[in-house]
Design a protein around this motif. Structure first.
Motif, PDB file in Angstrom:
ATOM      1  N   VAL A  98       0.913  -1.193   0.067  1.00 20.54           N
ATOM      2  CA  VAL A  98      -0.005  -0.094   0.036  1.00 20.54           C
ATOM      3  C   VAL A  98       0.951   1.279   0.095  1.00 20.54           C
ATOM      4  N   TYR A  99       0.381   2.106  -0.869  1.00 23.03           N
ATOM      5  CA  TYR A  99       1.000   3.452  -0.977  1.00 23.03           C
ATOM      6  C   TYR A  99      -0.033   4.477  -0.358  1.00 23.03           C
ATOM      7  N   VAL A 100       0.316   5.423   0.828  1.00 24.90           N
ATOM      8  CA  VAL A 100      -0.740   6.533   1.407  1.00 24.90           C
ATOM      9  C   VAL A 100      -0.103   7.798   1.040  1.00 24.90           C
ATOM     10  N   ASP A 101      -0.854   8.657   0.536  1.00 29.77           N
ATOM     11  CA  ASP A 101      -0.686   9.978   0.043  1.00 29.77           C
ATOM     12  C   ASP A 101      -1.768  11.033  -0.162  1.00 29.77           C
ATOM     13  N   CYS A 111      -8.893   9.921 -10.100  1.00 33.53           N
ATOM     14  CA  CYS A 111      -7.768  10.736 -10.696  1.00 33.53           C
ATOM     15  C   CYS A 111      -7.483  12.168  -9.829  1.00 33.53           C
ATOM     16  N   MET A 112      -6.187  12.145  -9.726  1.00 36.10           N
ATOM     17  CA  MET A 112      -5.664  13.163  -8.955  1.00 36.10           C
ATOM     18  C   MET A 112      -4.888  14.230  -9.608  1.00 36.10           C
ATOM     19  N   ILE A 113      -4.740  15.432  -9.125  1.00 32.61           N
ATOM     20  CA  ILE A 113      -3.618  16.428  -9.418  1.00 32.61           C
ATOM     21  C   ILE A 113      -2.851  16.289  -8.115  1.00 32.61           C
ATOM     22  N   LYS A 114      -1.367  16.232  -8.071  1.00 29.71           N
ATOM     23  CA  LYS A 114      -0.500  16.239  -6.895  1.00 29.71           C
ATOM     24  C   LYS A 114       0.586  16.984  -7.385  1.00 29.71           C
ATOM     25  N   GLY A 115       1.549  17.276  -6.408  1.00 29.60           N
ATOM     26  CA  GLY A 115       2.789  18.192  -6.900  1.00 29.60           C
ATOM     27  C   GLY A 115       2.727  19.713  -6.142  1.00 29.60           C
ATOM     28  N   GLY A 116       1.434  19.796  -5.149  1.00 24.76           N
ATOM     29  CA  GLY A 116       1.597  20.987  -4.380  1.00 24.76           C
ATOM     30  C   GLY A 116       2.843  21.300  -3.585  1.00 24.76           C
ATOM     31  N   GLY A 117       3.055  20.096  -3.213  1.00 27.01           N
ATOM     32  CA  GLY A 117       4.605  19.988  -2.134  1.00 27.01           C
ATOM     33  C   GLY A 117       5.620  19.926  -2.878  1.00 27.01           C
ATOM     34  N   ALA A 118       5.690  19.711  -4.578  1.00 23.29           N
ATOM     35  CA  ALA A 118       6.867  19.741  -5.303  1.00 23.29           C
ATOM     36  C   ALA A 118       7.634  18.176  -5.353  1.00 23.29           C
ATOM     37  N   ALA A 119       6.860  17.247  -4.643  1.00 20.51           N
ATOM     38  CA  ALA A 119       7.247  15.901  -4.679  1.00 20.51           C
ATOM     39  C   ALA A 119       6.673  14.870  -5.700  1.00 20.51           C
ATOM     40  N   LEU A 120       5.876  15.362  -6.759  1.00 16.58           N
ATOM     41  CA  LEU A 120       5.226  14.614  -7.728  1.00 16.58           C
ATOM     42  C   LEU A 120       6.123  13.307  -8.141  1.00 16.58           C
ATOM     43  N   THR A 121       7.249  13.624  -8.409  1.00 11.87           N
ATOM     44  CA  THR A 121       8.199  12.666  -9.323  1.00 11.87           C
ATOM     45  C   THR A 121       8.323  11.434  -8.315  1.00 11.87           C
ATOM     46  N   ARG A 122       8.955  11.630  -7.360  1.00 13.28           N
ATOM     47  CA  ARG A 122       9.194  10.577  -6.250  1.00 13.28           C
ATOM     48  C   ARG A 122       7.709   9.885  -5.783  1.00 13.28           C
ATOM     49  N   GLU A 123       6.681  10.742  -5.704  1.00 13.70           N
ATOM     50  CA  GLU A 123       5.476  10.089  -5.272  1.00 13.70           C
ATOM     51  C   GLU A 123       4.965   8.939  -6.282  1.00 13.70           C
ATOM     52  N   LYS A 124       5.254   9.628  -7.727  1.00 16.90           N
ATOM     53  CA  LYS A 124       4.793   8.707  -8.607  1.00 16.90           C
ATOM     54  C   LYS A 124       5.608   7.378  -8.595  1.00 16.90           C
ATOM     55  N   ILE A 125       6.868   7.759  -8.313  1.00 15.33           N
ATOM     56  CA  ILE A 125       7.763   6.237  -8.289  1.00 15.33           C
ATOM     57  C   ILE A 125       7.134   5.493  -7.450  1.00 15.33           C
ATOM     58  N   VAL A 126       6.867   5.979  -6.105  1.00 16.90           N
ATOM     59  CA  VAL A 126       6.591   5.000  -5.099  1.00 16.90           C
ATOM     60  C   VAL A 126       5.223   4.511  -5.286  1.00 16.90           C
ATOM     61  N   ALA A 127       4.278   5.460  -5.677  1.00 13.45           N
ATOM     62  CA  ALA A 127       3.114   4.795  -6.081  1.00 13.45           C
ATOM     63  C   ALA A 127       3.083   3.691  -7.020  1.00 13.45           C
ATOM     64  N   ASP A 128       3.947   3.721  -8.052  1.00 13.87           N
ATOM     65  CA  ASP A 128       4.154   2.775  -8.865  1.00 13.87           C
ATOM     66  C   ASP A 128       4.550   1.331  -8.295  1.00 13.87           C
ATOM     67  N   LEU A 129       5.265   1.385  -7.255  1.00 18.09           N
ATOM     68  CA  LEU A 129       5.696  -0.072  -6.498  1.00 18.09           C
ATOM     69  C   LEU A 129       4.255  -0.487  -5.830  1.00 18.09           C
ATOM     70  N   ALA A 130       3.403   0.209  -5.503  1.00 14.49           N
ATOM     71  CA  ALA A 130       2.559  -0.198  -4.624  1.00 14.49           C
ATOM     72  C   ALA A 130       1.018  -1.049  -5.388  1.00 14.49           C
ATOM     73  N   GLN A 131       0.729  -1.921  -4.602  1.00 19.33           N
ATOM     74  CA  GLN A 131      -0.745  -2.545  -5.310  1.00 19.33           C
ATOM     75  C   GLN A 131      -1.624  -1.878  -5.265  1.00 19.33           C
ATOM     76  N   LYS A 132      -1.868  -0.816  -3.994  1.00 16.52           N
ATOM     77  CA  LYS A 132      -3.005  -0.210  -3.870  1.00 16.52           C
ATOM     78  C   LYS A 132      -2.631   1.320  -3.282  1.00 16.52           C
ATOM     79  N   PHE A 133      -3.417   2.306  -3.914  1.00 13.90           N
ATOM     80  CA  PHE A 133      -3.079   3.913  -3.693  1.00 13.90           C
ATOM     81  C   PHE A 133      -4.261   4.276  -2.585  1.00 13.90           C
ATOM     82  N   VAL A 134      -4.023   4.322  -1.327  1.00  9.85           N
ATOM     83  CA  VAL A 134      -4.733   5.246  -0.515  1.00  9.85           C
ATOM     84  C   VAL A 134      -4.867   6.483  -0.613  1.00  9.85           C
ATOM     85  N   CYS A 135      -5.868   7.379  -1.017  1.00 10.90           N
ATOM     86  CA  CYS A 135      -5.601   8.865  -1.020  1.00 10.90           C
ATOM     87  C   CYS A 135      -6.304   9.325   0.184  1.00 10.90           C
ATOM     88  N   ILE A 136      -5.618  10.108   1.180  1.00 15.53           N
ATOM     89  CA  ILE A 136      -6.248  10.987   2.047  1.00 15.53           C
ATOM     90  C   ILE A 136      -6.389  12.255   1.950  1.00 15.53           C
TER      91      ILE A 136
END
Ligand code: 5RP
Length: 242
Positions: A98-101, A111-136
């Motif tokens: 699981v990936y929580v973001d 579908c989301m817009i992300k990157g307000g905190g400028a971390a979008l690239t690493r966020e997508k890389i870690v999300a890609d590793l996960a079976q489940k994306f839990v958005c909070i």
């Protein structure tokens, strides 16, 4: 369209206190609620932002903790370290349950817009590793159509003017985010004025522009579940990925 599959009861702020919860209290509520998706002893993917900070604090309070976390930013790594939660490199992990973001916006399909905190690239890389994306997210992030929040795009410096011209040609108003470089050392271009009715198509298109490191549209890596903090409690919205 996402289905509400659970809703907790009203949230009491404190004994005898009937005021509405603040945005930060809603973020804390969903940060804690996400613990239900975390297996004790597992390795969890951790996003970035003020909502995720509450999640990290909740991870630290688990009676049986996680074995470690894969972090999407220096900011989250520092908070995980402060709590004594081991941080693993994404490159050392073959998969995550699981990936929580958090998110800046989330639509009815997850579908989301992300990157307000400028971390979008690493966020997508870690999300890609996960079976489940839990958005909070607190309820202010839920939208019918993505695009009111300026779309963040991480771009290699020498390509910035050309990428901005491309956005202008499609009716957007791009601006380089002032005084910000990502953890990868690149600038962010924020694009206002887009109405993103087909997030998957726009993500695909922008990904092909030379110099774009990552676009903050998460359509291919959209959420499986959103825990939405509302005035009446946490709504759990599940998205059909059929
Ligand atoms: C960081 C992000 C965050 O998830 C997004 O900006 C939401 O942040 P917050 O939880 O502080 O509202 O994409 O790059």
């Amino acid at each position: 369209m996402g289905r509400i599959v659970a809703a907790t009861g009203a949230c009491a702020v404190g004994a005898g206190d009937n005021r509405e919860m603040t945005q930060d209290e809603l973020k804390a509520l969903v940060g804690q609620a996400a613990i239900a998706y975390v297996q004790p002893g597992s390795i969890v993917g951790v996003g970035t932002g003020s909502t995720v900070n509450h999640f990290i604090d909740a991870l630290a309070a688990m009676p049986v903790r996680v074995a470690g976390a894969v972090s999407s930013s220096v900011q989250s790594t520092e908070r995980l370290n402060k709590h004594g939660i081991p941080v693993l490199e994404a490159s050392d992990v073959a998969g995550l349950g699981v990936y929580v973001d958090g998110a800046d916006e989330i639509d009815g399909q997850g579908c989301m817009i992300k990157g307000g905190g400028a971390a979008l690239t690493r966020e997508k890389i870690v999300a890609d590793l996960a079976q489940k994306f839990v958005c909070i997210a607190d309820e202010s992030k839920k939208v019918a159509v993505l695009g009111r929040f300026p779309l963040p795009v991480e771009v290699i410096q020498m390509a910035v003017p050309q990428v901005m011209r491309r956005f202008e040609a499609m009716g957007g108003q791009p601006a380089v985010r002032a005084n910000v470089l990502t953890d990868n050392g690149h600038p962010i271009v924020d694009v206002r004025g887009l109405s993103i009715t087909d997030p998957a198509a726009l993500e695909r298109e922008i990904n092909q522009w030379p110099g774009v490191v990552c676009v903050g549209i998460f359509a291919r890596h959209r959420a499986d579940v959103c825990l939405l903090g509302t005035a009446t409690g946490v709504q759990t919205i599940a998205y059909d990925k059929g």
